[in-house]
Design a protein around this motif. Structure first.
Motif, PDB file in Angstrom:
ATOM      1  N   GLY A  93     -78.957-115.547  84.146  1.00 31.10           N
ATOM      2  CA  GLY A  93     -79.518-116.888  84.083  1.00 31.10           C
ATOM      3  C   GLY A  93     -80.451-117.113  82.917  1.00 31.10           C
ATOM      4  O   GLY A  93     -80.953-118.231  82.738  1.00 31.10           O
ATOM      5  N   PHE A  94     -80.691-116.107  82.101  1.00 28.84           N
ATOM      6  CA  PHE A  94     -81.557-116.239  80.939  1.00 28.84           C
ATOM      7  C   PHE A  94     -80.768-116.909  79.821  1.00 28.84           C
ATOM      8  O   PHE A  94     -79.574-116.653  79.664  1.00 28.84           O
ATOM      9  CB  PHE A  94     -82.049-114.858  80.505  1.00 28.84           C
ATOM     10  CG  PHE A  94     -83.336-114.872  79.745  1.00 28.84           C
ATOM     11  CD1 PHE A  94     -84.506-115.277  80.354  1.00 28.84           C
ATOM     12  CD2 PHE A  94     -83.372-114.498  78.423  1.00 28.84           C
ATOM     13  CE1 PHE A  94     -85.694-115.287  79.659  1.00 28.84           C
ATOM     14  CE2 PHE A  94     -84.545-114.498  77.716  1.00 28.84           C
ATOM     15  CZ  PHE A  94     -85.717-114.899  78.333  1.00 28.84           C
ATOM     16  N   PRO A  95     -81.387-117.770  79.000  1.00 31.50           N
ATOM     17  CA  PRO A  95     -80.638-118.461  77.931  1.00 31.50           C
ATOM     18  C   PRO A  95     -80.014-117.482  76.940  1.00 31.50           C
ATOM     19  O   PRO A  95     -80.630-116.485  76.564  1.00 31.50           O
ATOM     20  CB  PRO A  95     -81.707-119.335  77.265  1.00 31.50           C
ATOM     21  CG  PRO A  95     -82.754-119.529  78.300  1.00 31.50           C
ATOM     22  CD  PRO A  95     -82.770-118.280  79.107  1.00 31.50           C
ATOM     23  N   GLU A  96     -78.798-117.781  76.528  1.00 27.34           N
ATOM     24  CA  GLU A  96     -78.070-116.871  75.647  1.00 27.34           C
ATOM     25  C   GLU A  96     -78.690-116.807  74.253  1.00 27.34           C
ATOM     26  O   GLU A  96     -78.679-115.741  73.627  1.00 27.34           O
ATOM     27  CB  GLU A  96     -76.607-117.324  75.539  1.00 27.34           C
ATOM     28  CG  GLU A  96     -75.859-117.303  76.865  1.00 27.34           C
ATOM     29  CD  GLU A  96     -74.461-117.853  76.739  1.00 27.34           C
ATOM     30  OE1 GLU A  96     -74.110-118.281  75.601  1.00 27.34           O
ATOM     31  OE2 GLU A  96     -73.722-117.874  77.737  1.00 27.34           O
ATOM     32  N   GLN A  97     -79.231-117.916  73.745  1.00 33.89           N
ATOM     33  CA  GLN A  97     -79.795-117.915  72.398  1.00 33.89           C
ATOM     34  C   GLN A  97     -81.007-116.982  72.316  1.00 33.89           C
ATOM     35  O   GLN A  97     -81.142-116.205  71.359  1.00 33.89           O
ATOM     36  CB  GLN A  97     -80.198-119.339  71.984  1.00 33.89           C
ATOM     37  CG  GLN A  97     -79.042-120.295  71.828  1.00 33.89           C
ATOM     38  CD  GLN A  97     -78.564-120.871  73.150  1.00 33.89           C
ATOM     39  OE1 GLN A  97     -79.129-120.573  74.211  1.00 33.89           O
ATOM     40  NE2 GLN A  97     -77.533-121.691  73.097  1.00 33.89           N
ATOM     41  N   ILE A  98     -81.866-117.051  73.334  1.00 35.05           N
ATOM     42  CA  ILE A  98     -83.048-116.187  73.333  1.00 35.05           C
ATOM     43  C   ILE A  98     -82.649-114.745  73.639  1.00 35.05           C
ATOM     44  O   ILE A  98     -83.241-113.797  73.100  1.00 35.05           O
ATOM     45  CB  ILE A  98     -84.078-116.709  74.352  1.00 35.05           C
ATOM     46  CG1 ILE A  98     -84.467-118.147  74.005  1.00 35.05           C
ATOM     47  CG2 ILE A  98     -85.319-115.826  74.376  1.00 35.05           C
ATOM     48  CD1 ILE A  98     -85.433-118.774  74.967  1.00 35.05           C
ATOM     49  N   ALA A  99     -81.636-114.562  74.476  1.00 38.02           N
ATOM     50  CA  ALA A  99     -81.182-113.206  74.791  1.00 38.02           C
ATOM     51  C   ALA A  99     -80.611-112.511  73.565  1.00 38.02           C
ATOM     52  O   ALA A  99     -80.793-111.300  73.385  1.00 38.02           O
ATOM     53  CB  ALA A  99     -80.140-113.254  75.904  1.00 38.02           C
ATOM     54  N   GLU A 100     -79.942-113.258  72.703  1.00 38.17           N
ATOM     55  CA  GLU A 100     -79.410-112.660  71.477  1.00 38.17           C
ATOM     56  C   GLU A 100     -80.533-112.197  70.548  1.00 38.17           C
ATOM     57  O   GLU A 100     -80.461-111.124  69.940  1.00 38.17           O
ATOM     58  CB  GLU A 100     -78.513-113.665  70.758  1.00 38.17           C
ATOM     59  CG  GLU A 100     -77.827-113.102  69.522  1.00 38.17           C
ATOM     60  CD  GLU A 100     -76.900-114.115  68.878  1.00 38.17           C
ATOM     61  OE1 GLU A 100     -76.260-113.769  67.869  1.00 38.17           O
ATOM     62  OE2 GLU A 100     -76.822-115.261  69.394  1.00 38.17           O
ATOM     63  N   LYS A 101     -81.600-113.006  70.447  1.00 37.78           N
ATOM     64  CA  LYS A 101     -82.748-112.602  69.637  1.00 37.78           C
ATOM     65  C   LYS A 101     -83.451-111.390  70.247  1.00 37.78           C
ATOM     66  O   LYS A 101     -83.896-110.488  69.521  1.00 37.78           O
ATOM     67  CB  LYS A 101     -83.725-113.769  69.508  1.00 37.78           C
ATOM     68  CG  LYS A 101     -83.171-114.956  68.732  1.00 37.78           C
ATOM     69  CD  LYS A 101     -84.197-116.063  68.622  1.00 37.78           C
ATOM     70  CE  LYS A 101     -83.638-117.256  67.838  1.00 37.78           C
ATOM     71  NZ  LYS A 101     -84.628-118.351  67.726  1.00 37.78           N
ATOM     72  N   LEU A 102     -83.521-111.361  71.565  1.00 35.17           N
ATOM     73  CA  LEU A 102     -84.129-110.215  72.237  1.00 35.17           C
ATOM     74  C   LEU A 102     -83.300-108.952  72.021  1.00 35.17           C
ATOM     75  O   LEU A 102     -83.845-107.862  71.803  1.00 35.17           O
ATOM     76  CB  LEU A 102     -84.266-110.514  73.728  1.00 35.17           C
ATOM     77  CG  LEU A 102     -84.878-109.419  74.601  1.00 35.17           C
ATOM     78  CD1 LEU A 102     -86.293-109.094  74.159  1.00 35.17           C
ATOM     79  CD2 LEU A 102     -84.868-109.844  76.061  1.00 35.17           C
ATOM     80  N   PHE A 103     -81.982-109.105  72.039  1.00 33.91           N
ATOM     81  CA  PHE A 103     -81.101-107.963  71.816  1.00 33.91           C
ATOM     82  C   PHE A 103     -81.245-107.428  70.400  1.00 33.91           C
ATOM     83  O   PHE A 103     -81.308-106.208  70.179  1.00 33.91           O
ATOM     84  CB  PHE A 103     -79.649-108.369  72.081  1.00 33.91           C
ATOM     85  CG  PHE A 103     -78.685-107.229  72.104  1.00 33.91           C
ATOM     86  CD1 PHE A 103     -78.411-106.556  73.284  1.00 33.91           C
ATOM     87  CD2 PHE A 103     -78.053-106.810  70.942  1.00 33.91           C
ATOM     88  CE1 PHE A 103     -77.532-105.501  73.310  1.00 33.91           C
ATOM     89  CE2 PHE A 103     -77.178-105.751  70.955  1.00 33.91           C
ATOM     90  CZ  PHE A 103     -76.919-105.099  72.138  1.00 33.91           C
TER      91      PHE A 103
END
Length: 427
Positions: free
Chosen positions: A109-119
């Motif tokens: 449920g976490f936003p994909e755009q922010i998850a990509e930056k976190l990754f």
């Protein structure tokens, strides 16, 4: 005056005059006594003579110093002056979470755009290469985002990476292309059993060239599809070339892949090639190709996704761990250092990948697109569509009808061998 002369104050009092009988006389004796008592002050010692100081660096303070400077961005102006500016709150929080990404409960449920930056932030800190925390962190991303983390994985000739990072590789989900060529897996490898898992049911292209496979490995790989209609049911391209232990019996297990469009069985132990060609054409509709197919070009399958650089990091870590020390002569070492002699690295390559194979010896099959004039192919498609409709209807029938049809299904499963039943019990 005597108090002044005998005082502990070591300042120079200057000339001293005494008035006697209305006349002033300078007291020379007193002045000489004062000057003799006045000596140069000794240097002040904070520590005794035998005291020494040793500078010790505390490694634990390096992280604290790094955290202090990590909050700023240092740049230089045109004049050469150092300028620093504070980072945004978002970047600071992102860096903190990436340092502790293995402690996150879930990213669903976490936003994909922010998850990509976190990754990418965790990848820059090489968090996924750590022995225990890397696996936990990677599982958080693969459970939440699936194919966004990695949709295509190429492990060609990377058997060291497979042996060291097997659990990390098994955590990837929803892959569409998987290349395991020249990895020498064998029939009993754990990764070959993982291919039948539901997490890899989305694989459409599978390359198993030169993996020491036999008929037992093919039977084990196709058992879920043949019996339970799950596993690699969406497979459209399969490369089993350069596996000489695969015989005509092993090719018979491939008839369960109804969606298969391209098949490469070059370099296998087939005896009756004409019979195999006829069976593949009648059961699946595959036709032998006289020209090498472009679909089997290894450049088509590449590592794509957020984790495309992680595989390179894994390969670098494993190669450095196994890399032997250079024991060259001093002369050659000096020539290597000054660049007079090129440094040759003996890279391990697949022995069967570069061997030229004649087009006549290649057994590559493809499925032709059925035009309107070909009635037999259309009939086969109509029969397959009717069978799929019937299977769907049977799935939605009432339990009473299922009991009546159970006898027919038992008759179908009676033809299974004992080894197939053992495989089913293992699942």
């Amino acid at each position: 005056m005597s108090y002044y002369l005998n005082s502990e104050n070591h300042l120079d009092p200057g000339p001293i005059y005494v008035r006697e009988n209305g006349q002033l006389h300078m007291v020379n004796l007193a002045l000489d006594g004062v000057r003799s008592s006045l000596q140069k002050p000794r240097p002040f010692r904070l520590f005794p003579k035998g005291f020494s100081v040793e500078l010790c660096m505390n490694r634990e303070d390096d992280t604290a110093q790094k955290e202090k400077t990590d909050h700023f961005i240092f740049t230089y102006t045109r004049e050469g002056n150092l300028r620093y500016s504070a980072k945004s709150l978002f970047s600071l929080v992102l860096g903190f979470i990436s340092d502790n990404v293995d402690h996150i409960d879930s990213l669903i449920g976490f936003p994909e755009q922010i998850a990509e930056k976190l990754f990418s932030a965790a990848e820059a800190r090489q968090k996924f290469t750590e022995p225990g925390a890397g696996l936990r962190a990677l599982q958080k991303f693969t459970e939440a985002y699936g194919s966004l983390v990695l949709c295509s994985l190429c492990l060609r000739n990377r058997y060291l990476v497979i042996s060291e990072k097997l659990e990390e590789i098994k955590s990837f989900r929803e892959l569409t292309c998987l290349d395991l060529s020249c990895c020498k897996l064998g029939d009993e490898h754990e990764l070959l059993e993982h291919l039948t898992n539901e997490a890899l049911s989305s694989v459409t292209q599978l390359h198993l060239k030169d993996n020491c496979l036999s008929d037992a490995g093919v039977r084990k790989m196709t058992a879920p599809v043949r019996v339970m209609k799950r596993g690699l049911e969406n497979l459209t391209l399969l490369d089993l070339s350069c596996n000489p232990e695969i015989t005509d019996a092993g090719i018979g297990y491939l008839f369960s892949f109804r969606k298969l469009n391209c098949l490469d069985i070059s370099g296998t132990g087939l005896k009756d090639i004409k019979a195999v060609k006829h069976k593949l054409q009648t059961h699946i509709g595959l036709v032998h190709s006289k020209v090498p197919l472009k679909e089997f070009d290894h450049s088509n399958c590449k590592t794509e996704g957020w984790a495309d650089q992680i595989v390179l990091q894994w390969e670098r870590v494993t190669s450095e761990a196994v890399k032997p020390r250079e024991t060259g002569e001093p002369r050659t070492a000096a020539q290597h250092f000054y660049g007079k002699r090129a440094r040759t690295e003996a890279r391990v390559k697949c022995p069967l990948s570069d061997t030229p194979v004649n087009s006549s010896e290649k057994l590559q099959f493809y499925k032709e697109k059925a035009p309107d004039c070909h009635a037999p192919l259309l009939k086969r498609e109509a029969v397959s569509s009717q069978e799929s409709k019937k299977s769907k209807k049977r799935a939605f029938e009432e339990p009473e009808k299922d009991q009546s049809n159970s006898s027919q299904s038992k008759q179908k499963y009676v033809c299974l061998a004992v080894e197939d039943w053992d495989l089913l019990n293992s699942y």
